[in-house]
Enzyme design. Structure first.
Site, PDB file in Angstrom:
ATOM      1  N   LYS A 145       0.843  -1.192   0.000  1.00 26.01           N
ATOM      2  CA  LYS A 145       0.000   0.000   0.000  1.00 26.01           C
ATOM      3  C   LYS A 145       0.882   1.247   0.000  1.00 26.01           C
ATOM      4  O   LYS A 145       2.017   1.212   0.495  1.00 26.01           O
ATOM      5  CB  LYS A 145      -0.867   0.047   1.258  1.00 26.01           C
ATOM      6  CG  LYS A 145      -1.929  -1.017   1.378  1.00 26.01           C
ATOM      7  CD  LYS A 145      -2.686  -0.859   2.698  1.00 26.01           C
ATOM      8  CE  LYS A 145      -3.725  -1.942   2.894  1.00 26.01           C
ATOM      9  NZ  LYS A 145      -4.857  -1.803   1.970  1.00 26.01           N
ATOM     10  N   ARG A 153     -10.167 -11.580   2.012  1.00 27.16           N
ATOM     11  CA  ARG A 153     -11.011 -12.644   1.472  1.00 27.16           C
ATOM     12  C   ARG A 153     -10.340 -14.005   1.585  1.00 27.16           C
ATOM     13  O   ARG A 153     -11.012 -15.031   1.652  1.00 27.16           O
ATOM     14  CB  ARG A 153     -11.381 -12.321   0.028  1.00 27.16           C
ATOM     15  CG  ARG A 153     -10.222 -12.278  -0.942  1.00 27.16           C
ATOM     16  CD  ARG A 153     -10.562 -11.529  -2.221  1.00 27.16           C
ATOM     17  NE  ARG A 153     -10.690 -10.103  -1.976  1.00 27.16           N
ATOM     18  CZ  ARG A 153     -11.045  -9.220  -2.905  1.00 27.16           C
ATOM     19  NH1 ARG A 153     -11.294  -9.624  -4.145  1.00 27.16           N
ATOM     20  NH2 ARG A 153     -11.157  -7.937  -2.609  1.00 27.16           N
TER      21      ARG A 153
END
Length: 490
Positions: free
Chosen positions: A269, A343
Site C-alpha cells: 500500500k 477474502r
C-alpha cells in the site's frame, strides 16, 4: 467504567453537576422536551432557546448555567432533530451519546430526556453508555468519561425498563471492547496477543475459546490464512469462540476478518493508505464481543465465532503475486494481489464455520475500499443469500445502524476465473465490493449466508458525532446481536 442507574426522583431536585434536556427542531423554532421538569422551570428555559441560538438539530450540544429551580449546576441542551410526535429511539440514542460525550470530565449527570417506556429508556441508556467512552491505553491527558449517570424516568421500577438497561449495558460493554481492540497499536495487537485477549475476555463467562496456531493451521490445510500470515514474524491464528446454551433455538456462525495490520504485503500500500490499517481486524473484534454479549444476555441461541487472525507484511517469506494456495476445502486460488488478503483468511474461516453445519453464517469485515466508494463512511454493505441478507438489514434498522442490501451479480463471477487455479483472488475493479462478496460465496456451500462489509464505518477518521467517537466505532456489533436476538424470539 461509567455507572448508570434508573431513578423516579424529580430530576429538577436531583443533585448533580449537570442535567441533560432534549431540544427538538421545528419550523416554528426549537422546542424544549422537558415534561419531567416543573412547568415554571421548563417555561423559563424554553424562553431562552432563541436567544441562545439553539436549533435542536442532531448532534447539537450546548451548556448553560442552571437557573432557579434546578439542583444541578449546569443545563445541557442536546438536539434530537425533528420530532413529529414522540421521539424515536435512534435520535434519543444519538442525543444522549452526544451529550455524555461532551460532558467528559464530569462526575454526576442526570439524564432528563424523554424516557416514558422501556424502549426509550433502553435507547437513552445505550446512547449514554456508548458516548461515555475513552481509549486511554496510551493518551493520558484527555478527561475521563462521565463517572455516574442517573436516568430519570417514571418507569424506573418496571421490569421491562430494568431489562432494557441491562441489555444496554451488555451492548455498551461489547462495543467498548471492540473499539478498544481496534484502537490498540499493532505493535501490541498481533495474532497471538489477539488470541490471548480473547481468552482473557472469555474468562469467567459461558464462552469457550479454542486457538489454532500456525503449525495446526498448516496441518489443517488453512492455506489462505497461512499464506497471508507467512510474510510476518508474528504468525497467524484461527480462534474459535463458542457459546452453546442448552436447548438453543438456532445455531449461528459469525466469522470476522482479523488482519491486525495490513501493509498490503508485497502488493504494498502507499504510506498514506497504511495509517489506519490497525483497523483491519475490526470484523474479528466485533465477532468476539458479539459472542460475549450474547452469552451475557443468556440468549437461547448457539453462537460460534471464528476470528481469522493474520498480519499482512512484506517479509522475505511473504507470498508473491502469482502464488497458488490451497484453501481449507481444497479450492486452489491464484494470488494476483497480496493486498486482497481479507477474502483469503475469511475463505478458510468460512469453510471451518460451514463444517459445523450452522443454520446461518454471517461474516463481517473491513474488506474493500470499494465499499466506501459505493456507500461512504457510515453505511455498511450487506450481500449474501436473500433471507440471511434480509435478516441482517432488518436487524440493523431495528438497532439504529446503517446497512444497505447489495447484489451479487452472477456476471461478475467470470472475472474471478484463473487460468492456472480454481479462482483468482481479484476480479473486476468496478463493483469491487460485489466481486469480493462473490469470492466469499465460493466457500459457504449451501448454508444461508450474509457478508457485511464495514470498511468505512468500522473506523471514524472524522470528528466524533452522536455516540460515535473518533477511531474505532464498534459498528456491526449491535446489528449482529440484533440478528441473534431476533432468532431467539422466533
Amino acid at each position: 467504567m461509567t455507572d448508570l442507574k434508573l431513578s423516579t426522583k424529580d430530576p429538577a431536585r436531583t443533585d448533580a453537576d449537570a442535567i441533560v434536556l432534549a431540544v427538538a427542531s421545528a419550523d416554528g423554532g426549537p422546542r424544549l422536551l422537558a415534561d419531567a421538569l416543573p412547568k415554571k422551570v421548563a417555561d423559563a428555559l424554553a424562553a431562552l432557546l432563541p436567544a441562545l441560538g439553539v436549533s435542536g438539530k442532531a448532534d447539537e450540544v450546548l451548556r448553560v448555567p442552571a437557573g432557579d429551580g434546578l439542583a444541578a449546576g449546569v443545563v445541557v441542551l442536546t438536539g434530537v432533530g425533528a420530532v413529529p410526535d414522540t421521539v424515536a429511539v435512534e435520535p434519543l440514542r444519538r442525543a444522549a451519546g452526544a451529550a455524555v460525550r461532551a460532558l467528559a470530565g464530569t462526575g454526576d449527570v442526570v439524564l432528563a430526556l424523554p424516557a416514558e417506556d422501556a424502549a426509550q429508556v433502553g435507547a437513552v441508556a445505550e446512547g449514554a453508555l456508548l458516548g461515555a467512552y475513552r481509549f486511554d491505553r496510551y493518551k493520558t491527558s484527555d478527561p475521563a468519561p462521565v463517572a455516574r449517570l442517573t436516568l430519570a424516568t417514571p418507569v424506573a421500577r418496571d421490569k421491562d425498563a430494568k431489562a432494557a438497561v441491562a441489555r444496554a449495558q451488555a451492548v455498551a460493554d461489547g462495543v467498548r471492547g471492540a473499539r478498544d481492540l481496534v484502537n490498540t497499536s499493532p505493535r501490541h495487537l498481533y495474532p497471538e496477543s489477539f488470541a490471548e485477549a480473547a481468552r482473557t475476555a472469555a474468562r469467567g463467562t459461558k464462552v469457550k475459546v479454542t486457538v489454532l496456531d500456525e503449525k495446526e493451521l498448516e496441518a489443517g490445510g488453512y492455506g489462505g490464512i497461512v499464506g497471508v500470515g507467512q510474510g510476518s514474524t508474528r504468525p497467524p491464528r484461527l480462534v474459535k469462540v463458542a457459546y452453546s446454551p442448552a436447548r438453543a433455538k438456532a445455531h449461528y456462525a459469525l466469522v470476522g476478518k482479523g488482519i491486525t495490520f495490513d501493509s498490503g504485503g508485497l502488493s504494498l500500500k502507499p504510506a498514506k493508505g497504511m495509517e489506519n490499517m490497525k483497523d483491519d481486524m475490526a470484523g474479528a473484534a466485533t465477532v468476539l464481543h458479539t459472542v460475549l454479549a450474547a452469552a451475557a444476555l443468556d440468549l437461547p441461541v448457539k453462537v460460534t465465532g471464528w476470528l481469522a487472525l493474520a498480519e499482512n507484511m512484506p517479509g522475505s517469506s511473504a507470498q508473491r503475486p502469482s502464488d497458488v494456495v490451497t484453501m481449507r476445502d481444497g479450492t486452489t486460488v491464484e494470488v494476483l494481489n497480496t493486498d486482497a488478503e481479507g477474502r483469503m483468511v475469511l475463505g478458510d474461516a468460512l469453510v471451518a464455520a460451514r463444517e459445523e453445519k450452522p443454520d446461518t453464517i454471517v461474516d463481517i469485515a473491513t474488506l474493500t475500499g470499494a465499499q466506501m466508494v459505493a456507500l461512504g463512511a457510515r453505511v455498511g454493505g450487506v450481500m449474501g443469500t436473500d433471507d440471511a441478507r434480509a435478516e441482517v438489514v432488518a436487524a440493523a434498522e431495528a438497532v439504529g445502524e446503517q446497512m444497505w442490501p447489495m447484489p451479487l451479480p452472477v456476471e461478475l463471477r467470470e472475472s474471478l476465473r484463473s487460468t492456472v487455479a480454481d479462482l483468482s483472488n481479484i476480479g473486476d475493479r468496478f463493483g469491487g465490493m460485489l466481486v469480493a462478496g462473490l469470492f466469499l460465496k465460493e466457500f459457504v456451500g449451501e448454508t444461508p449466508w450474509a457478508h457485511v462489509d464495514v470498511a468505512g464505518p468500522a473506523y471514524n477518521e472524522g470528528s466524533a458525532y452522536g455516540y460515535t467517537p473518533k477511531g474505532g466505532t464498534g459498528m456491526g456489533l449491535r446489528t449482529l446481536l440484533g440478528v441473534l436476538e431476533a432468532a431467539a424470539r422466533r
